[in-house]
Design a protein around this motif. Structure first.
Motif, PDB file in Angstrom:
ATOM      1  N   ASP A  66       0.837  -1.210   0.000  1.00  0.00           N
ATOM      2  CA  ASP A  66       0.000   0.000   0.000  1.00  0.00           C
ATOM      3  C   ASP A  66       0.872   1.261   0.000  1.00  0.00           C
ATOM      4  OD1 ASP A  66      -2.362  -1.283  -0.045  1.00  0.00           O
ATOM      5  OD2 ASP A  66      -3.005  -0.765   1.989  1.00  0.00           O
ATOM      6  N   LEU A 105       2.517   1.801  -3.368  1.00  0.00           N
ATOM      7  CA  LEU A 105       1.583   2.314  -4.386  1.00  0.00           C
ATOM      8  C   LEU A 105       1.304   3.804  -4.171  1.00  0.00           C
ATOM      9  CD1 LEU A 105      -1.095  -0.515  -4.686  1.00  0.00           C
ATOM     10  CD2 LEU A 105       0.612   0.159  -6.372  1.00  0.00           C
ATOM     11  N   ARG A 132       2.590   7.209  -6.614  1.00  0.00           N
ATOM     12  CA  ARG A 132       1.697   8.271  -7.114  1.00  0.00           C
ATOM     13  C   ARG A 132       2.031   9.617  -6.482  1.00  0.00           C
ATOM     14  NH1 ARG A 132      -2.246   3.898  -7.089  1.00  0.00           N
ATOM     15  NH2 ARG A 132      -2.917   4.432  -4.990  1.00  0.00           N
ATOM     16  N   ARG A 160       2.969  13.864  -8.066  1.00  0.00           N
ATOM     17  CA  ARG A 160       2.207  15.099  -7.805  1.00  0.00           C
ATOM     18  C   ARG A 160       3.083  16.326  -8.023  1.00  0.00           C
ATOM     19  NH1 ARG A 160      -0.627  13.905  -1.941  1.00  0.00           N
ATOM     20  NH2 ARG A 160      -1.523  11.879  -2.458  1.00  0.00           N
ATOM     21  N   ARG A 164      -5.739  -2.192  -0.620  1.00  0.00           N
ATOM     22  CA  ARG A 164      -6.444  -2.006  -1.898  1.00  0.00           C
ATOM     23  C   ARG A 164      -5.558  -2.478  -3.039  1.00  0.00           C
ATOM     24  NH1 ARG A 164      -8.581   3.333  -0.298  1.00  0.00           N
ATOM     25  NH2 ARG A 164     -10.132   2.787   1.238  1.00  0.00           N
ATOM     26  N   ARG A 208      -3.857  -3.100  -6.523  1.00  0.00           N
ATOM     27  CA  ARG A 208      -3.735  -2.221  -7.687  1.00  0.00           C
ATOM     28  C   ARG A 208      -4.485  -2.836  -8.856  1.00  0.00           C
ATOM     29  NH1 ARG A 208       2.216  -0.279  -9.558  1.00  0.00           N
ATOM     30  NH2 ARG A 208       1.616   1.787 -10.220  1.00  0.00           N
ATOM     31  N   HIS A 213       0.517   2.264 -13.999  1.00  0.00           N
ATOM     32  CA  HIS A 213       0.505   3.683 -14.355  1.00  0.00           C
ATOM     33  C   HIS A 213       0.179   3.882 -15.845  1.00  0.00           C
ATOM     34  CE1 HIS A 213       1.167   7.877 -13.959  1.00  0.00           C
ATOM     35  NE2 HIS A 213       2.133   7.882 -14.857  1.00  0.00           N
ATOM     36  N   PRO A 215      -7.210   5.466  -8.597  1.00  0.00           N
ATOM     37  CA  PRO A 215      -6.250   6.576  -8.438  1.00  0.00           C
ATOM     38  C   PRO A 215      -5.236   6.701  -9.576  1.00  0.00           C
ATOM     39  CG  PRO A 215      -5.921   4.890  -6.754  1.00  0.00           C
ATOM     40  CD  PRO A 215      -7.194   4.561  -7.437  1.00  0.00           C
ATOM     41  N   GLU A 216      -4.872   5.555 -10.182  1.00  0.00           N
ATOM     42  CA  GLU A 216      -3.921   5.629 -11.305  1.00  0.00           C
ATOM     43  C   GLU A 216      -4.535   6.387 -12.480  1.00  0.00           C
ATOM     44  OE1 GLU A 216      -0.830   5.024 -11.419  1.00  0.00           O
ATOM     45  OE2 GLU A 216      -0.478   3.729  -9.697  1.00  0.00           O
ATOM     46  N   ILE A 231      -4.740  10.280 -11.346  1.00  0.00           N
ATOM     47  CA  ILE A 231      -3.472  11.034 -11.355  1.00  0.00           C
ATOM     48  C   ILE A 231      -3.077  11.383 -12.797  1.00  0.00           C
ATOM     49  CG2 ILE A 231      -1.764   9.103 -11.344  1.00  0.00           C
ATOM     50  CD1 ILE A 231      -0.955  11.486  -8.838  1.00  0.00           C
ATOM     51  N   GLY A 242      -8.464   5.729  -3.492  1.00  0.00           N
ATOM     52  CA  GLY A 242      -7.025   5.695  -3.247  1.00  0.00           C
ATOM     53  C   GLY A 242      -6.666   5.393  -1.805  1.00  0.00           C
ATOM     54  N   LEU A 243      -5.421   5.714  -1.464  1.00  0.00           N
ATOM     55  CA  LEU A 243      -4.878   5.409  -0.146  1.00  0.00           C
ATOM     56  C   LEU A 243      -4.531   6.696   0.600  1.00  0.00           C
ATOM     57  CD1 LEU A 243      -2.500   2.721  -1.601  1.00  0.00           C
ATOM     58  CD2 LEU A 243      -4.306   2.183   0.034  1.00  0.00           C
ATOM     59  N   ASP A 283      -4.139  10.014   1.877  1.00  0.00           N
ATOM     60  CA  ASP A 283      -4.705  11.345   1.612  1.00  0.00           C
ATOM     61  C   ASP A 283      -5.188  11.517   0.169  1.00  0.00           C
ATOM     62  OD1 ASP A 283      -2.305  11.240   0.284  1.00  0.00           O
ATOM     63  OD2 ASP A 283      -1.758  13.300   0.713  1.00  0.00           O
ATOM     64  N   GLU A 284      -5.231  10.438  -0.600  1.00  0.00           N
ATOM     65  CA  GLU A 284      -5.429  10.607  -2.049  1.00  0.00           C
ATOM     66  C   GLU A 284      -6.774  11.222  -2.435  1.00  0.00           C
ATOM     67  OE1 GLU A 284      -2.637   7.957  -4.678  1.00  0.00           O
ATOM     68  OE2 GLU A 284      -3.890   6.670  -3.453  1.00  0.00           O
ATOM     69  N   TYR A 292      -6.407  14.814  -1.965  1.00  0.00           N
ATOM     70  CA  TYR A 292      -5.494  15.355  -2.982  1.00  0.00           C
ATOM     71  C   TYR A 292      -6.217  15.536  -4.315  1.00  0.00           C
ATOM     72  CZ  TYR A 292      -2.165  15.704  -6.692  1.00  0.00           C
ATOM     73  OH  TYR A 292      -1.514  16.129  -7.828  1.00  0.00           O
TER      74      TYR A 292
END
Lengths: 97, 381
Positions: free
Chosen positions: A10, A13, A17, A21, B11, B13, B17, B47-48, B51, B87-88, B90-91, B94
């Motif tokens: 986790d 991953l 990402r 940012r 979670r 994947r 990407h 989330p991928e 982003i 996502g994980l 704070d995603e 964000y």
């Protein structure tokens, strides 16, 4: 062990990402946030594992009583001190030259 | 104790990407009305995908702001209502913050300033909860400063932009620091302090070269060319124009390219280089025609549908810069709006200028061709 691997995955991953940012490119930022995320993940894992039950292990209780951010800063500082220690000029080398 | 039987709720994947990028492109090609019901199939909560989507939308801010605004608004609503676990860590926050920032920036580019301000306020409520939130707060501050520049609050810009530039440097974001300096250069220009503005842009150009940021070099050189032209320093203006020209071509920045080539034509004409001026005007018209033919949708390098015209799609007139047919002065488009139309080939101006050039060169046939070509541009604008 299986749980540790899942938590690690986790974090990996999230971090892959996070690095994409805007504004995350600096090495210092990446390291700080990796520590933070790891501490946060550790806390979440234990919260899930305990499921509201009281903490018996005093070490875990002590760790869970602290904010993940605070722990991350402490870990980072320890690492910085260690790096500084490793980079210090070695007295033996000076004598050799 | 049999706690080990319970699976830790990580979670897995679902997309790599690269797959996320492809999925983002696929979603953007799907009509908005069809997306909600196909949310699972399109991986909208992945989330991928999100982003990559934010990256794609940011890249299209300048060329297709109306589309970007609509898309960012859609995804903001999708992520926020109902409260989806995206996502994980704070995603979720964000993505909400980033999408609101993108929507706000698009609104600013579209001169929908009140809407932009509201989006920036929304973004702020999310980014404060995000890892490395300081950097995002600073990015928001830059957008608010750009808004201040567009609203001609130049004193405020001159006071705050240098401070934010320093802050960005401390945060390790040198390109954002340069963008703040662009605002300073533009404010000085607008306040009539042309020499100071030239110095600011020369500094920016030099630092952009150190960063090897082609876009910022091109835009700073383009601004310098216009400033030198106003100051009557034709040689310097030509040097800067020639520096900016290949870079803008490389960037496919058609709006800036048209204006630069037209300005170059003016300069050459002023120097008596009629053949060179004709060539530059023709190149500008060619770019303008290419721009007129584009769709303005996602992936459209010209983005005509978003920039051209005096209305914002709701029938209301846009701000004064649009009325002049040019983009507003922000470092996302850090080009100062010329007070006259001389740097932007509006059809009637283009026709008149080409007539003058061809008449002075004594070539009637070329003049007729020029008039005919300008009529085509006119019909497309």
């Amino acid at each position: 062990m299986e749980h540790a691997r899942a938590v690690e995955e986790d974090i990996g991953l999230w971090f892959s990402r996070f690095a994409l940012r805007p504004g995350s490119g600096r090495a210092g930022v990446l390291r700080t946030q990796l520590f933070s995320a790891t501490c946060e993940a550790g806390r979440r894992y234990w919260q899930w594992r305990l499921g509201g039950a009281p903490v018996v292990d005093h070490q875990i209780r002590r760790v869970l009583a602290r904010e993940p951010e605070e722990m991350a800063k402490e870990l980072e500082e320890k690492l910085r001190q260690r790096e500084k220690w490793e980079k210090r000029p070695k007295p033996g080398k000076e004598n050799d030259s | 104790m049999t706690g080990e039987l319970v699976q830790f709720p990580s979670r897995p994947r679902r997309l790599s990407h690269e797959e996320g990028r492809a999925a983002a492109a696929c979603v953007l090609a799907t009509p908005i009305s069809e997306r909600e019901e196909r949310a699972s199939e399109l991986y909208l909560d992945e989330p991928e995908l999100l982003i990559s989507l934010c990256e794609l939308l940011t890249k299209q801010l300048e060329t297709s702001p109306a589309t970007v605004c609509e898309e960012a608004g859609f995804f903001y609503r999708f992520v926020s209502i109902p409260k989806r676990p995206i996502g994980l860590f704070d995603e979720r926050e964000y993505f909400l913050g980033e999408l609101a920032l993108i929507a706000g920036t698009a609104c600013r580019v579209l001169f929908r300033r009140e809407e932009a301000r509201r989006w920036f306020d929304v973004a702020e409520t999310h980014v404060v909860l995000v890892a490395n939130g300081t950097a995002h707060v600073a990015r928001l501050a830059y957008q608010k400063l750009a808004l201040a520049a567009e609203e001609r609050r130049f004193e405020e810009v001159l006071k705050l932009a240098p401070v934010w530039s320093e802050n960005f440097l401390q945060l390790g974001m040198p390109e954002d620091a340069l963008k703040c300096r662009f605002l300073v250069g533009i404010a000085l220009w607008e306040m009539g302090q042309l020499r100071e503005s030239v110095e600011a842009f020369r500094g920016i150009c030099g630092d952009a070269e150190k960063l090897q940021n082609v876009r910022l070099i091109a835009q700073a050189a383009n601004n310098l060319a216009q400033l030198y032209a106003i100051l009557g320093e034709a040689d310097e203006a030509l040097t800067c124009s020639r520096k900016a020209l290949p870079l803008l071509k490389h960037l496919s920045s058609r709006v800036h390219l048209v204006k630069l080539q037209w300005g170059l034509g003016d300069l050459l004409r002023g120097q008596g280089n009629v053949a060179g001026a004709v060539e530059a005007y023709r190149a500008a018209l060619k770019e303008a025609r290419g721009r007129s033919g584009s769709s303005g949708g996602v992936g459209d390098p010209g983005g005509v549908a978003d920039h051209r015209g005096g209305e914002d799609g709701s029938g209301r007139l846009r701000g004064p810069f649009t009325a002049a047919g040019v983009t507003p002065p922000s470092p996302d488009r850090p080009e100062r709006p010329p007070k006259s139309s001389r740097l932007f080939p509006r059809p009637e101006v283009a026709r008149a200028a080409l007539n003058v050039v061809h008449v002075s060169a004594g070539c009637t046939e070329k003049r007729e061709n020029a008039v005919s070509q300008n009529s085509q541009v006119s019909s497309r604008c």
